[in-house]
Enzyme design. Structure first.
Site, PDB file in Angstrom:
ATOM      1  N   GLU A 250       0.830  -1.199   0.000  1.00  0.00           N
ATOM      2  CA  GLU A 250       0.000   0.000   0.000  1.00  0.00           C
ATOM      3  C   GLU A 250       0.865   1.249   0.000  1.00  0.00           C
ATOM      4  OE1 GLU A 250      -3.358   2.358   2.690  1.00  0.00           O
ATOM      5  OE2 GLU A 250      -2.695   0.345   3.255  1.00  0.00           O
ATOM      6  N   LYS A 382      -7.605 -15.628  16.448  1.00  0.00           N
ATOM      7  CA  LYS A 382      -7.858 -15.252  15.054  1.00  0.00           C
ATOM      8  C   LYS A 382      -9.316 -14.884  14.797  1.00  0.00           C
ATOM      9  CE  LYS A 382      -4.120 -18.143  13.182  1.00  0.00           C
ATOM     10  NZ  LYS A 382      -3.631 -18.744  14.435  1.00  0.00           N
ATOM     11  N   ASP A 458       2.367 -14.404  12.711  1.00  0.00           N
ATOM     12  CA  ASP A 458       1.219 -15.022  12.049  1.00  0.00           C
ATOM     13  C   ASP A 458       0.289 -13.912  11.569  1.00  0.00           C
ATOM     14  OD1 ASP A 458      -1.022 -16.384  11.245  1.00  0.00           O
ATOM     15  OD2 ASP A 458      -1.081 -17.723  12.972  1.00  0.00           O
ATOM     16  N   HIS A 556      -2.713  10.114  -1.314  1.00  0.00           N
ATOM     17  CA  HIS A 556      -2.895   8.817  -1.974  1.00  0.00           C
ATOM     18  C   HIS A 556      -2.777   8.952  -3.485  1.00  0.00           C
ATOM     19  CE1 HIS A 556      -3.873   5.579   0.874  1.00  0.00           C
ATOM     20  NE2 HIS A 556      -4.181   6.567   1.692  1.00  0.00           N
TER      21      HIS A 556
END
Length: 573
Positions: A250, A382, A458, A556
């Site tokens: 990004e 998670k 992770d 952006h």
């Protein structure tokens, strides 16, 4: 479908199209090939295996219980009944079968490799192989078309690729059969392209240590993904300067975080505190009645029993230390949430082993307890969950900084009043209206994901690790601003898993937290958690300032848009 053992196939001759050896030679070669260890039983394979597996484990379970009873009642161990003698014979017989079926042929696969020529004999698999369904005709044609830009495979590799496509050789077994992880990935990659009829030419293969991921990080690799790593900083945190690696695709993310680090640096830096450090695992168990389940709850949460439970739990590792046990009921089902420190490891495996020890111990006092699963989602791993937001999981960290008003104006291009107002209406009120769970921030997950990918964490645990509340308050008569982020469940480690890979290990080394801390176990992982929180603080400060100043879209458009002309690019299929 009754799946029965197939007769062994004749070995494939890799040079059958290059010489003029007759069919008689091939038949003679087949007749003289050594028999496999499992060719002696004509019975259905699944039935034979099921009988001996069941016999082995049931008899072993029976003998262990009889041994425990003898120890409990002081009965000599050498006194054996007829039933026990029969059980011992059955155990030995089933063990011999299992050893012969799985062990002997495994050894044969190593000692019977030919020196040259017909390497396909290494891949003669006597076990049942489930062949994949045939691809559509269009894909078969595409798979047979050679790629003129790609160099041809060696003859031995070409035959192995055909064996994989034919279902003779399982793709997952290439590493163990070849003993070369890079070659296995190359063959699997080629088989995949032929099977699908689509090219993965843009996915790199060379330049990666495939041995380092074997049995640890990723199965059946065909390449690796390239993610650029940028550096934000220096991040001045607790008196130390850190250059924070961020792996992301990004635009603006690294630049924005870097600007936040600059604003914090010129204002004296940030400070952090680790509030909690404990990984959790919560098994679910069931009883015949809710009253019986409540008895387990009272037993586990009684202070008199905690020391005993801790001794049993801590046997799993020299770093595991049980911290607390919390139990909640849903009818006759009990969900027990264990929390323990895990040193510098993230600790999921460590806490699971400790929980298994406690469950085995509890069966003596609660023999009617039925363990449904080692994890009952009360952990909660998670998944966004209020229990992690309230109780914490992993490292609970708070990080704060005071930014001078002059810095807000010159570096961040906004004002203290605008930041405070935007934070209240956006991060607090707006998130509350949306019913957010731990999402009272601008983009904490952006920074957490980037640092996680760079340091070998992770990435799926970004879900709970990104739970964060950002607070901003005007201080010193409205001249300066106090900003803080509170993150109750940052789940990181500096040993194990992806942290051992070369590039991720290099990023950890850059931060000075590589491996386990020798001075104080757990210090490196806690420091990494504070660095994550510090980077989130910088990212929150910068992006909130960009929104307040109306810079979000412009930045952006500048950093997240490519100016390259790709109109003439083509897609390879």
């Amino acid at each position: 479908m009754d799946i029965r053992r197939r007769p062994p196939k004749p070995p494939v001759n890799s040079n059958r199209f290059l010489d003029n050896r007759s069919d008689d030679d091939d038949r003679r070669k087949t007749l003289t090939s050594p028999p496999k260890a499992s060719d002696a039983l004509p019975l259905p394979l699944y039935l034979t295996n099921a009988v001996f597996f069941t016999l082995f484990f049931s008899v072993a379970y029976y003998l262990l219980h009889r041994w425990r009873d003898k120890i409990r009642y002081n009965t000599p161990l050498h006194v054996v009944t007829v039933t026990e003698l029969g059980a011992i014979v059955a155990l030995i017989a089933s063990f011999i079968y299992l050893l012969g079926f799985f062990g002997i042929d495994f050894v044969q696969s190593f000692i019977s490799r030919p020196d040259s020529g017909d390497s396909e004999r290494d891949f003669d698999d006597h076990r049942l192989v489930t062949c994949p369904p045939p691809p559509p005709p269009s894909q078969i044609v595409a798979a047979k078309l050679p790629n003129p830009e790609q160099p041809p495979l060696p003859k031995e590799d070409e035959e192995i690729v055909k064996s994989v496509l034919d279902g003779v050789v399982p793709s997952y077994s290439l590493e163990s059969r070849l003993g070369d992880c890079k070659r296995a990935a190359s063959i699997r990659r080629e088989a995949l392209q032929r099977l699908t009829g689509r090219s993965i030419e843009g996915l790199p293969l060379d330049g990666f240590d495939y041995d380092s991921i074997l049995g640890q990080c990723c199965e059946m690799p065909v390449g690796y993904i390239q993610i650029p790593v940028g550096i934000a900083g220096p991040l001045l945190l607790d008196g130390y300067e850190y250059s924070v690696p961020m792996a992301t695709t990004e635009g603006c993310l690294v630049a924005s975080t870097n600007r936040g680090c600059k604003a914090m640096y010129v204002s004296g830096g940030a400070t952090s505190t680790v509030l909690k450090d404990g990984m959790t695992r919560a098994p679910v168990v069931r009883f015949a009645s809710a009253r019986r389940a409540s008895e387990l709850k009272f037993f586990l949460e009684s202070p008199e029993n905690f020391e005993t439970l801790a001794v049993v739990f801590n046997r799993s590792s020299r770093f595991a230390r049980l911290q607390s046990v919390m139990c909640t009921l849903a009818g006759k089902n009990a969900y027990v949430r264990f929390s323990c420190s895990t040193g510098d490891a993230m600790g999921m495996n460590m806490v699971s082993k400790g929980v298994q020890n406690v469950l085995e111990f509890l069966t003596e006092d609660f023999p009617d307890m039925d363990v449904i699963g080692i994890s009952g989602n009360f952990c909660s791993d998670k998944k966004p969950a209020a229990v992690n937001w309230i109780e914490g999981r992993g490292k609970s960290v708070v990080c704060e900084a005071v930014i001078r008003g002059e810095t807000v104006n010159k570096v961040l291009k906004t004002s203290v009043a605008s930041l405070v107002e935007l934070n209240m209406l956006k991060n607090l009120t707006g998130s509350a209206i949306a019913g957010s769970l731990g999402g009272f921030n601008r983009h904490a997950s952006n920074i957490v994901s980037a640092v996680f990918l760079a340091t070998g964490q992770d990435p799926a645990q970004n879900v709970e690790s990104s739970q964060c509340i950002t607070m901003m308050e005007a201080i010193n008569d409205g001249k300066d601003i106090h900003i803080s982020v509170t993150m109750p469940s940052i789940e990181v480690g500096t040993v194990g898993g992806g942290t051992q890979l070369a590039s991720q290990s290099a990023c950890l080394n850059l931060l000075g937290v590589k491996g386990a801390s020798k001075e104080s176990p757990g210090m490196n992982s806690r420091r990494l958690a504070t660095i994550v929180a510090g980077a989130v603080l910088a990212g929150e400060l910068s992006l909130m300032s960009a929104i307040a100043a109306g810079q979000l879209v412009r930045s952006h458009m500048k950093y997240n848009r490519s100016s390259r002309d790709i109109s003439g690019a083509t897609t390879t299929t």
